[in-house]
Each structure stands twice: as C-alpha cells, then as structure tokens.
Scaffold this motif. Structure first.
Motif, PDB file in Angstrom:
ATOM      1  N   ARG A 256     -23.504  42.929  32.816  1.00  0.00           N
ATOM      2  CA  ARG A 256     -22.393  43.517  33.559  1.00  0.00           C
ATOM      3  C   ARG A 256     -22.845  44.775  34.302  1.00  0.00           C
ATOM      4  O   ARG A 256     -22.385  45.061  35.411  1.00  0.00           O
ATOM      5  N   GLY A 257     -23.743  45.515  33.676  1.00  0.00           N
ATOM      6  CA  GLY A 257     -24.186  46.778  34.272  1.00  0.00           C
ATOM      7  C   GLY A 257     -24.969  46.601  35.551  1.00  0.00           C
ATOM      8  O   GLY A 257     -24.860  47.415  36.475  1.00  0.00           O
ATOM      9  N   ARG A 258     -25.777  45.563  35.623  1.00  0.00           N
ATOM     10  CA  ARG A 258     -26.564  45.335  36.832  1.00  0.00           C
ATOM     11  C   ARG A 258     -25.652  45.205  38.056  1.00  0.00           C
ATOM     12  O   ARG A 258     -25.964  45.712  39.131  1.00  0.00           O
ATOM     13  N   VAL A 259     -24.533  44.522  37.877  1.00  0.00           N
ATOM     14  CA  VAL A 259     -23.608  44.303  38.998  1.00  0.00           C
ATOM     15  C   VAL A 259     -22.850  45.585  39.331  1.00  0.00           C
ATOM     16  O   VAL A 259     -22.841  46.047  40.477  1.00  0.00           O
ATOM     17  N   ARG A 260     -22.209  46.186  38.326  1.00  0.00           N
ATOM     18  CA  ARG A 260     -21.378  47.367  38.581  1.00  0.00           C
ATOM     19  C   ARG A 260     -22.201  48.553  39.063  1.00  0.00           C
ATOM     20  O   ARG A 260     -21.818  49.236  40.026  1.00  0.00           O
ATOM     21  N   LEU A 261     -23.317  48.831  38.416  1.00  0.00           N
ATOM     22  CA  LEU A 261     -24.114  49.992  38.795  1.00  0.00           C
ATOM     23  C   LEU A 261     -24.724  49.815  40.179  1.00  0.00           C
ATOM     24  O   LEU A 261     -24.822  50.774  40.945  1.00  0.00           O
TER      25      LEU A 261
ATOM     26  N   GLN B   4     -32.634  49.316  37.389  1.00  0.00           N
ATOM     27  CA  GLN B   4     -32.746  48.581  36.128  1.00  0.00           C
ATOM     28  C   GLN B   4     -31.714  49.122  35.140  1.00  0.00           C
ATOM     29  O   GLN B   4     -31.418  50.325  35.123  1.00  0.00           O
ATOM     30  N   VAL B   5     -31.186  48.232  34.316  1.00  0.00           N
ATOM     31  CA  VAL B   5     -30.322  48.609  33.202  1.00  0.00           C
ATOM     32  C   VAL B   5     -31.073  48.235  31.938  1.00  0.00           C
ATOM     33  O   VAL B   5     -31.448  47.076  31.759  1.00  0.00           O
ATOM     34  N   LYS B   6     -31.301  49.190  31.060  1.00  0.00           N
ATOM     35  CA  LYS B   6     -32.206  48.963  29.934  1.00  0.00           C
ATOM     36  C   LYS B   6     -31.934  49.947  28.809  1.00  0.00           C
ATOM     37  O   LYS B   6     -31.052  50.805  28.911  1.00  0.00           O
ATOM     38  N   GLU B   7     -32.701  49.853  27.761  1.00  0.00           N
ATOM     39  CA  GLU B   7     -32.666  50.822  26.674  1.00  0.00           C
ATOM     40  C   GLU B   7     -33.419  52.076  27.109  1.00  0.00           C
ATOM     41  O   GLU B   7     -34.572  51.999  27.512  1.00  0.00           O
TER      42      GLU B   7
END
Length: 241
Positions: free
Chosen positions: A139-144, A163-166
């Motif tokens: 979800r974060g890849r799209v929204r961010l 990138q969305v990651k730890e």
C-alpha cells in the motif's frame, strides 16, 4: 530523518553519542533519534574533542530530552495476533479478524483487518508480522509515490527512486543521489502526518541537515509543520506491531 552510515560512537562522561560526518554549516545539530540514540552532526572544521565539549555544554538539554523520550516510549503498544486486537492504517484503528479463507494473507475489508488464521497457526507471530509488513509495503508504494509526486514540484526537487522498507528507528531517509526510503510503519500514520514525512525528506534534497534554511523550506510547503512534527514525536511509539 536522513541517515548516514559513516559515523563513529563516542562517549563523554555519561553521554554516549553517534558522531556523524561534519558539514559546511556553522552550528552543531544534536538529535535524539527514535531509538533513543543521541546523534551529533558538527561543522566540518570541528575536531572530535571540540564536539565532545559541545555535547557537554548541551548535556542538560540532552538529559531532559532523553527523559522525555523514555516517558513517551513507556507507552509503546505490544499487539497480540488474536481476534479483536486493534491495528493502525492511515490513522484509523481496525479490529483484527482471523479468517479461514481469502486470496491474500492480509486484507482490509468491511472495516476490519482480515488475516488468514493459517498464517498464525503455521508461522506464529513472526509470520503474522511479516504478512502485515508486506501489506503496508504494498500500500505504501502507491500512496507515498502519489504524495511525493504531489509535493516534489512545490519543494522544487526531482527525487530519485522510492522504496518502502524496514528502516529501523527512522521514519524515512533521503539519499545523496535523490532516492527516498520510507519506513513501512509510516502507513500507520494519518495522511497529514505522512505528508509531513514526505515533505521533510523532499526538503532534505535541498538541505541535508536540520538547519534554519531547512525548516524554512518545510514551512513554505507546510506552515503547520510544527503541529505535525509534534504529533509524530508524541505518538510515533504507538505506531508498531
């Protein structure tokens, strides 16, 4: 929020801190990170011994802010993987429902987080945590990406790959080449707080440190950034699994 792996750990009296590479700025930036670590970024002209003296001169401020950090983190939430437990998404709290069948490990459906019971039964807490993490990342890849594209022209930058990651104890980081990394836990925050994190990192593409010039850039885009920053400082500890 920008990260820099080129650091050394120093200790002066009872204060341990992480010394970051110096910059062209004229003042020393001291920050209490999300993990309680003290980081210090000095002017490039300062010697490590001079940085030690500066840290000592700010010790009362450091003690006070570390005590506040401990108070804030004493309320950290430990969630259980059982029916009825509450999980966050975009600032809302959604109850967990363990289900027997669905085509994805985690779904947000009918006002509930639906998690395959088999994920918990077979893999335990670690597998459930991973399933939720993957949900937030997707979800974060799209929204961010959408929010970066919205704010980048207003900040006047052209960011690189996202990138969305730890990211451990950082909400986000901006790379020297323009790339942006965001912690998947950002997706637990309300939209206006996500926007603050996005603008914060975009402004770091202009100014690497938290100087007055940096905060002026943030203020141009988000005049109420102080309110958003305070929300994240006070409530960030609760955004966890």
């Amino acid at each position: 929020m920008s990260a820099d792996v080129r650091s050394t750990v120093r200790k002066v009296k009872d204060i341990e801190y992480r010394l970051l590479p110096g910059t062209a700025r004229q003042t020393t930036d001291i920050v209490i990170e999300r993990d309680g670590c003290v980081t210090v970024r000095p002017p490039a002209r300062m010697t490590p011994e001079q940085v030690d003296d500066t840290v000592l001169s700010r010790r009362r401020w450091i003690y006070r802010n570390l005590a506040e950090w401990r108070d804030l983190n004493s309320t950290r939430v430990v969630r259980e993987w059982v029916n009825g437990e509450s999980f966050l998404y975009l600032g809302g709290a959604y109850r967990l429902l363990l289900v027997g069948e669905q085509n994805e490990p985690v779904k947000l459906r009918d006002g509930r987080f639906c998690l395959l019971r088999s994920v918990v039964d077979q893999g335990g807490k670690a597998a459930a945590h991973e399933a939720f993490r993957d949900f937030y990342i997707t979800r974060g890849r799209v929204r961010l990406k959408q929010r970066v594209e919205h704010f980048a022209p207003r900040v006047g930058v052209q960011p690189g790959p996202l990138q969305v990651k730890e990211l451990g104890y950082r909400w986000a980081s901006s790379l020297s080449g323009g790339g942006l990394h965001f912690h998947w836990k950002c997706l637990m925050a309300p939209p206006k707080i996500i926007d603050y994190i996005v603008v914060h990192e975009l402004c770091h593409l202009h100014h690497r440190d938290h100087t007055e010039l940096f905060w002026n850039e943030v203020d141009k885009v988000l005049p109420d950034y102080r309110e958003r920053k305070e929300w994240l400082r006070a409530r960030g500890a609760g955004m966890d699994l």
